[in-house]
Design a protein around this motif. Structure first.
Motif, PDB file in Angstrom:
ATOM      1  N   ARG A  45      86.723 -34.498 -15.081  1.00 46.73           N
ATOM      2  CA  ARG A  45      87.515 -34.765 -13.870  1.00 46.73           C
ATOM      3  C   ARG A  45      88.184 -33.478 -13.362  1.00 46.73           C
ATOM      4  O   ARG A  45      88.265 -33.249 -12.154  1.00 46.73           O
ATOM      5  CB  ARG A  45      88.527 -35.860 -14.129  1.00 46.73           C
ATOM      6  CG  ARG A  45      87.829 -37.177 -14.408  1.00 46.73           C
ATOM      7  CD  ARG A  45      88.671 -38.392 -14.157  1.00 46.73           C
ATOM      8  NE  ARG A  45      87.932 -39.598 -14.502  1.00 46.73           N
ATOM      9  CZ  ARG A  45      87.000 -40.158 -13.748  1.00 46.73           C
ATOM     10  NH1 ARG A  45      86.681 -39.619 -12.594  1.00 46.73           N
ATOM     11  NH2 ARG A  45      86.392 -41.269 -14.138  1.00 46.73           N
TER      12      ARG A  45
ATOM     13  N   CYS B 275      77.824 -32.333 -13.037  1.00 50.69           N
ATOM     14  CA  CYS B 275      79.132 -32.967 -13.222  1.00 50.69           C
ATOM     15  C   CYS B 275      79.060 -34.448 -12.858  1.00 50.69           C
ATOM     16  O   CYS B 275      79.554 -35.302 -13.594  1.00 50.69           O
ATOM     17  CB  CYS B 275      80.177 -32.238 -12.382  1.00 50.69           C
ATOM     18  SG  CYS B 275      81.859 -32.826 -12.645  1.00 50.69           S
ATOM     19  N   ALA B 276      78.434 -34.753 -11.728  1.00 54.13           N
ATOM     20  CA  ALA B 276      78.310 -36.154 -11.300  1.00 54.13           C
ATOM     21  C   ALA B 276      77.503 -36.964 -12.306  1.00 54.13           C
ATOM     22  O   ALA B 276      77.862 -38.104 -12.626  1.00 54.13           O
ATOM     23  CB  ALA B 276      77.660 -36.216  -9.921  1.00 54.13           C
TER      24      ALA B 276
ATOM     25  N   ALA C 182      77.697 -29.343  -9.323  1.00 56.10           N
ATOM     26  CA  ALA C 182      78.162 -30.632  -8.822  1.00 56.10           C
ATOM     27  C   ALA C 182      77.228 -31.759  -9.266  1.00 56.10           C
ATOM     28  O   ALA C 182      77.689 -32.848  -9.629  1.00 56.10           O
ATOM     29  CB  ALA C 182      78.270 -30.595  -7.300  1.00 56.10           C
TER      30      ALA C 182
ATOM     31  N   TRP D 167      86.926 -30.464 -13.848  1.00 61.06           N
ATOM     32  CA  TRP D 167      85.805 -29.705 -13.306  1.00 61.06           C
ATOM     33  C   TRP D 167      85.443 -30.210 -11.907  1.00 61.06           C
ATOM     34  O   TRP D 167      85.251 -29.419 -10.978  1.00 61.06           O
ATOM     35  CB  TRP D 167      84.623 -29.816 -14.258  1.00 61.06           C
ATOM     36  CG  TRP D 167      83.406 -29.005 -13.927  1.00 61.06           C
ATOM     37  CD1 TRP D 167      83.330 -27.872 -13.168  1.00 61.06           C
ATOM     38  CD2 TRP D 167      82.076 -29.259 -14.374  1.00 61.06           C
ATOM     39  NE1 TRP D 167      82.029 -27.425 -13.115  1.00 61.06           N
ATOM     40  CE2 TRP D 167      81.248 -28.251 -13.840  1.00 61.06           C
ATOM     41  CE3 TRP D 167      81.514 -30.246 -15.166  1.00 61.06           C
ATOM     42  CZ2 TRP D 167      79.879 -28.207 -14.091  1.00 61.06           C
ATOM     43  CZ3 TRP D 167      80.154 -30.181 -15.423  1.00 61.06           C
ATOM     44  CH2 TRP D 167      79.339 -29.176 -14.885  1.00 61.06           C
ATOM     45  N   ALA D 168      85.379 -31.534 -11.740  1.00 58.40           N
ATOM     46  CA  ALA D 168      85.051 -32.118 -10.430  1.00 58.40           C
ATOM     47  C   ALA D 168      86.086 -31.682  -9.391  1.00 58.40           C
ATOM     48  O   ALA D 168      85.736 -31.343  -8.256  1.00 58.40           O
ATOM     49  CB  ALA D 168      84.987 -33.633 -10.521  1.00 58.40           C
ATOM     50  N   GLY D 169      87.362 -31.685  -9.765  1.00 62.13           N
ATOM     51  CA  GLY D 169      88.409 -31.240  -8.849  1.00 62.13           C
ATOM     52  C   GLY D 169      88.260 -29.780  -8.479  1.00 62.13           C
ATOM     53  O   GLY D 169      88.430 -29.402  -7.306  1.00 62.13           O
ATOM     54  N   GLU D 170      87.934 -28.955  -9.450  1.00 67.21           N
ATOM     55  CA  GLU D 170      87.716 -27.536  -9.185  1.00 67.21           C
ATOM     56  C   GLU D 170      86.528 -27.319  -8.244  1.00 67.21           C
ATOM     57  O   GLU D 170      86.573 -26.489  -7.346  1.00 67.21           O
ATOM     58  CB  GLU D 170      87.503 -26.775 -10.483  1.00 67.21           C
ATOM     59  CG  GLU D 170      88.742 -26.684 -11.351  1.00 67.21           C
ATOM     60  CD  GLU D 170      88.460 -26.130 -12.734  1.00 67.21           C
ATOM     61  OE1 GLU D 170      87.275 -25.919 -13.088  1.00 67.21           O
ATOM     62  OE2 GLU D 170      89.426 -25.921 -13.484  1.00 67.21           O
ATOM     63  N   LEU D 171      85.476 -28.099  -8.472  1.00 69.32           N
ATOM     64  CA  LEU D 171      84.289 -27.972  -7.618  1.00 69.32           C
ATOM     65  C   LEU D 171      84.602 -28.336  -6.182  1.00 69.32           C
ATOM     66  O   LEU D 171      84.073 -27.716  -5.250  1.00 69.32           O
ATOM     67  CB  LEU D 171      83.158 -28.871  -8.160  1.00 69.32           C
ATOM     68  CG  LEU D 171      82.507 -28.413  -9.457  1.00 69.32           C
ATOM     69  CD1 LEU D 171      81.583 -29.496  -9.991  1.00 69.32           C
ATOM     70  CD2 LEU D 171      81.753 -27.109  -9.250  1.00 69.32           C
ATOM     71  N   ARG D 172      85.456 -29.315  -5.980  1.00 71.78           N
ATOM     72  CA  ARG D 172      85.813 -29.726  -4.611  1.00 71.78           C
ATOM     73  C   ARG D 172      86.569 -28.630  -3.861  1.00 71.78           C
ATOM     74  O   ARG D 172      86.579 -28.616  -2.633  1.00 71.78           O
ATOM     75  CB  ARG D 172      86.652 -30.994  -4.638  1.00 71.78           C
ATOM     76  CG  ARG D 172      85.830 -32.252  -4.814  1.00 71.78           C
ATOM     77  CD  ARG D 172      86.649 -33.496  -4.539  1.00 71.78           C
ATOM     78  NE  ARG D 172      87.655 -33.772  -5.558  1.00 71.78           N
ATOM     79  CZ  ARG D 172      87.443 -34.458  -6.668  1.00 71.78           C
ATOM     80  NH1 ARG D 172      86.281 -34.940  -6.946  1.00 71.78           N
ATOM     81  NH2 ARG D 172      88.397 -34.682  -7.531  1.00 71.78           N
ATOM     82  N   HIS D 173      87.196 -27.730  -4.583  1.00 68.39           N
ATOM     83  CA  HIS D 173      87.974 -26.671  -3.928  1.00 68.39           C
ATOM     84  C   HIS D 173      87.253 -25.346  -3.850  1.00 68.39           C
ATOM     85  O   HIS D 173      87.839 -24.348  -3.440  1.00 68.39           O
ATOM     86  CB  HIS D 173      89.312 -26.512  -4.665  1.00 68.39           C
ATOM     87  CG  HIS D 173      90.190 -27.713  -4.513  1.00 68.39           C
ATOM     88  ND1 HIS D 173      90.263 -28.703  -5.459  1.00 68.39           N
ATOM     89  CD2 HIS D 173      90.986 -28.099  -3.489  1.00 68.39           C
ATOM     90  CE1 HIS D 173      91.088 -29.640  -5.033  1.00 68.39           C
ATOM     91  NE2 HIS D 173      91.535 -29.297  -3.843  1.00 68.39           N
ATOM     92  N   ARG D 174      85.998 -25.311  -4.220  1.00 69.37           N
ATOM     93  CA  ARG D 174      85.241 -24.048  -4.111  1.00 69.37           C
ATOM     94  C   ARG D 174      84.478 -23.977  -2.815  1.00 69.37           C
ATOM     95  O   ARG D 174      84.113 -24.887  -2.210  1.00 69.37           O
ATOM     96  CB  ARG D 174      84.227 -23.944  -5.266  1.00 69.37           C
ATOM     97  CG  ARG D 174      84.898 -23.607  -6.555  1.00 69.37           C
ATOM     98  CD  ARG D 174      83.885 -23.073  -7.510  1.00 69.37           C
ATOM     99  NE  ARG D 174      84.127 -23.604  -8.833  1.00 69.37           N
ATOM    100  CZ  ARG D 174      83.226 -23.594  -9.794  1.00 69.37           C
ATOM    101  NH1 ARG D 174      82.033 -23.115  -9.593  1.00 69.37           N
ATOM    102  NH2 ARG D 174      83.501 -24.065 -10.971  1.00 69.37           N
TER     103      ARG D 174
END
Length: 59
Positions: free
Chosen positions: A50, A30-31, A27, A52-59
């Motif tokens: 973007r 990515c940021a 994270a 990847w960021a979305g995937e990270l939010r759902h882990r």
């Protein structure tokens, strides 16, 4: 990131990426990369970052 097979090999080589510490590290990176996009750099990576960021939010 632009090469799914390379991303898969990296995840296989570094299983820590699936841990809470690895998630925090992903994270952070990515940021930081998204900040470079906001400054006009690494624009070719924006879409993948973007996702990847979305995937990270759902882990």
């Amino acid at each position: 990131m632009l090469q799914p097979d390379v991303a898969a090999r990296v995840r296989d080589a570094f299983p820590v990426l699936g841990s809470p510490v690895g998630l925090a590290a992903e994270a952070t990176v990515c940021a930081q990369l998204l900040q470079t996009v906001a400054r006009g750099d690494n624009l070719v990576l924006e879409g993948q970052l973007r996702i990847w960021a979305g995937e990270l939010r759902h882990r």
